[in-house]
Design a protein around this motif. Structure first.
Motif, short mmCIF file in Angstrom:
data_model
loop_
_atom_site.label_atom_id
_atom_site.label_comp_id
_atom_site.label_asym_id
_atom_site.label_seq_id
_atom_site.Cartn_x
_atom_site.Cartn_y
_atom_site.Cartn_z
N MET A 34 5.12 -0.57 7.50
CA MET A 34 4.64 -1.19 6.26
C MET A 34 5.65 -2.16 5.67
SD MET A 34 1.64 -0.28 5.36
CE MET A 34 1.42 -0.44 3.61
N ARG A 35 6.87 -2.20 6.17
CA ARG A 35 7.94 -2.89 5.44
C ARG A 35 8.23 -4.29 5.97
NH1 ARG A 35 9.77 -1.05 0.79
NH2 ARG A 35 8.31 0.65 0.53
N GLN A 78 4.63 5.86 -0.43
CA GLN A 78 5.69 4.93 -0.05
C GLN A 78 6.81 5.04 -1.06
OE1 GLN A 78 3.39 1.21 1.12
NE2 GLN A 78 4.85 1.72 2.68
N ARG A 99 -1.43 8.52 8.53
CA ARG A 99 -0.21 7.88 8.04
C ARG A 99 -0.52 6.40 7.82
NH1 ARG A 99 3.19 7.12 11.83
NH2 ARG A 99 1.97 7.77 13.61
N LEU A 100 0.51 5.63 7.57
CA LEU A 100 0.29 4.20 7.36
C LEU A 100 0.81 3.35 8.50
CD1 LEU A 100 1.23 3.86 3.61
CD2 LEU A 100 -1.01 3.52 4.59
N SER A 115 -4.73 7.42 3.83
CA SER A 115 -3.58 8.11 4.38
C SER A 115 -2.83 8.84 3.28
CB SER A 115 -2.65 7.12 5.08
OG SER A 115 -2.03 6.32 4.13
N VAL A 116 -2.10 9.86 3.69
CA VAL A 116 -1.42 10.73 2.72
C VAL A 116 -0.02 10.23 2.38
CG1 VAL A 116 -2.69 12.76 3.40
CG2 VAL A 116 -0.58 12.20 4.57
N THR A 117 0.38 9.13 3.02
CA THR A 117 1.75 8.64 2.81
C THR A 117 1.99 8.22 1.37
OG1 THR A 117 1.56 7.78 5.04
CG2 THR A 117 3.46 7.07 3.76
#
Lengths: 253, 344
Positions: free
Chosen positions: B52-53, A34, B48-49, A30-32
């Motif tokens: 995640m948190r 964080q 996307r992911l 993925s391109v995210t």
């Protein structure tokens, strides 16, 4: 019937094509990014925030003039003859007290036009983009390290020196005039007007001597140690101000 | 299962209560997992992911956090709404969904009720879902809600025809409506030797029946590409528009419970239910529940995969697909399966 069959075929074909595409993307990296944990590598020469190395500033105001949105405000005071402000790291002689160097980053359009004219390269763009604040006024960054008292002192000193110079000039002028008049008087032998002039001169003379005395007691005493002390004081102030700015930033966060 | 519980529990009603609450526990745990999974699948399909948190590892606790938020929210009833029906609708919706789990054999040792009209019962009680949605839409006194509800009615009524026709073709082969018996008939290996004796491998027409059934099921559970009753982008959520807080959460839960229900029905009818895909290997009541839920989750995953692949159909396209393609095809298929049964 044929149409129904071809339609059915194309429907399934397109559905499976689409599902193949999404299946491939399901396992693609993925391109995210964080953000607070990881950050993008910034490109070279990013324009994110203006920073000023005030020690190198000679108060030339070129950046102020270059700014298209007038977000830089510089105030300078001429230094008196007994003060030596030293040199910048690029070897320019500093002649002006920079008593105000405010950049309003709320107005700044990050065009970097102010960076290029600077002769001492003291105004630069730095890689800091996390300076959002709750109050717009907190975006005004003051880079000058002089306290109001210092500014007052410097300005008073300059005023005195200028006054002195002016008086000296005046004196010289008057002396010249007097000489001329004396010459003239000698020629014309008109004593009345010369007397009146003389009394005027006396008053002026007294003023200048007083001013000289004052300047002597303050500046003449111990120039070198005085300067050292002032420099130290200035550095301490700068540190204090930096700490204050940090605290402000923290409180904003 | 019930006998075992009755032997353990001191009071009879207690045992019955625990027995009947098992599917509810499964639904609730599954809903927590499936909503998270849906977000993850959506995220990764779009590069996307996803969450995640929350909770540390890949945001596993995101749904729990959302649930806690939803419970704390204000329960708003519009001033001009029909209060009683407005408040009732989500409970009826979930009740209909939960009620259908009675007839599903979760493993060889667990079925809520061995009723002989199992599939018929499921088809009947899931219709209650569309009634509750119409109830919600009408009671909201809101144009979007009403439009969504009316679309639901049209859609459900239309798509029940091919669903029932394909279910009939399975029933034709098995000769029983009891889902436990349907599953038992699918155990062992088929005549080819290596394939399990699942209904989908019974005949080529069964594959067509499965495809029709799956499309109809998608439409009945209001999943993309048939999510016209909800369509966030055009009807601002359809019948859910006026709902907030936990009542909306119940509709969400119903949607996911419905997905699981229809996936389990699909698995039971076509993929051998709780039967192990490896014949007698890893078989038994416990492994049966595992296989059943695993197969169900795979079907749920395919539903999610489709959701993030396909665009939504238009209303006329929806009706076109149903009445012009699926219904004639399912009836022809039914006749062909009957012929296959007669010949072989």
């Amino acid at each position: 019937m044929v149409k129904v069959l071809t339609d059915t075929y194309s429907t399934f074909k397109t559905i499976f094509t689409g599902m193949g595409v999404t299946w491939r993307h399901l396992f693609k990296k993925s391109v995210t990014v964080q953000y607070p944990d990881e950050r993008d590598v910034l490109p070279e020469r990013v324009r994110l925030k203006l920073d000023v190395n005030i020690d190198d500033c000679i108060g030339c105001r070129l950046c102020e003039r270059a700014c298209p949105v007038d977000c830089i405000t510089i105030g300078t005071t001429k230094s008196t003859e007994d003060d030596d402000l030293g040199e910048t790291s690029t070897g320019h002689k500093k002649k002006l007290w920079v008593d105000q160097f405010d950049i309003d980053l709320a107005k700044c359009c990050y065009c970097e036009l102010c960076v290029h004219p600077c002769p001492t390269e003291c105004i630069t763009m730095v890689e800091d983009y996390e300076y959002s604040v709750y109050d717009r006024d907190n975006l005004v960054y003051s880079f000058s390290d002089m306290t109001p008292e210092q500014i007052e002192e410097v300005q008073a000193k300059l005023a005195r020196e200028e006054e002195e110079k002016r008086k000296k000039k005046e004196e010289a002028r008057l002396a010249k005039k007097k000489k001329e008049e004396e010459k003239k008087a000698a020629e014309d032998d008109d004593s009345g007007s010369a007397e009146a002039k003389k009394s005027d001169d006396k008053g002026g003379d007294q003023g200048t001597t007083e001013a000289k005395k004052e300047a002597g007691t303050e500046g003449g005493g111990n120039v070198d140690s005085d300067k050292e002390a002032r420099k130290k004081e200035r550095e301490a102030r700068r540190a204090a101000r930096k700490a204050e700015r940090e605290a402000k930033k923290k409180s904003d966060e | 299962m019930l006998e075992f519980l009755e032997s353990v529990m001191p009071a009879g009603p207690m045992a019955v209560f625990v027995f009947s609450i098992i599917p509810l526990m499964i639904i609730l745990l599954y809903a927590l997992f499936a909503i998270w999974m849906e977000r993850k699948v959506a995220g990764h399909i779009q590069d996307r992911l996803g969450p995640m948190r929350v909770g540390g590892w890949h945001g596993w606790a995101q749904t729990i956090a959302d649930l806690l938020k939803m419970i704390q929210k204000e329960d708003i009833v519009p001033a001009k709404a029909d209060r009683f029906f407005f408040k009732m609708a989500p409970f009826i919706a979930f009740g209909a969904s939960y009620g259908a789990f009675v007839a599903i054999p979760l493993s060889s040792g667990y079925i809520g009720s061995m009723i002989d009209v199992g599939v018929f019962y499921i088809v009947a009680i899931t219709s209650l879902l569309s009634i509750s949605i119409i109830m919600a839409g009408w009671a909201s006194n809101n144009k979007w809600s009403l439009l969504g509800a009316m679309r639901t009615a049209a859609q459900t009524v239309s798509y029940e025809v091919p669903t029932i026709a394909t279910i009939l073709s399975v029933v034709l082969v098995t000769g029983t409506l009891n889902l436990m018996e349907v599953t038992e008939l699918q155990s062992g290996n088929s005549f080819l030797g290596f394939l399990p004796n699942w209904m989908i491998f019974h005949s080529p027409f069964m594959v067509i029946a499965f495809v029709i059934f799956f499309v109809a099921v998608l439409a009945e559970s209001h999943r993309v590409p048939f999510d016209l009753p909800e369509s966030e982008s055009e009807l601002v959520g359809g019948y859910q528009t006026e709902y907030s807080g936990m009542r909306w959460g119940l509709f969400m839960l119903t949607e996911y419970a419905d997905m699981l229900l229809l996936s389990l029905v699909t698995v039971t009818l076509f993929f051998g239910g709780w039967n192990s895909p490896f014949g007698p290997f890893l078989d038994g009541p416990f492994w049966g529940a595992f296989w059943m839920l695993l197969k169900g989750m795979i079907v749920v995953f395919v539903m999610m995969w489709l959701r993030w692949t396909l665009p939504r159909l238009r209303v006329d396209q929806l009706m076109n697909l149903c009445w012009k393609y699926l219904i004639p095809l399912s009836f022809v298929n039914l006749v062909l399966i009957a012929l296959w049964e007669m010949i072989f």
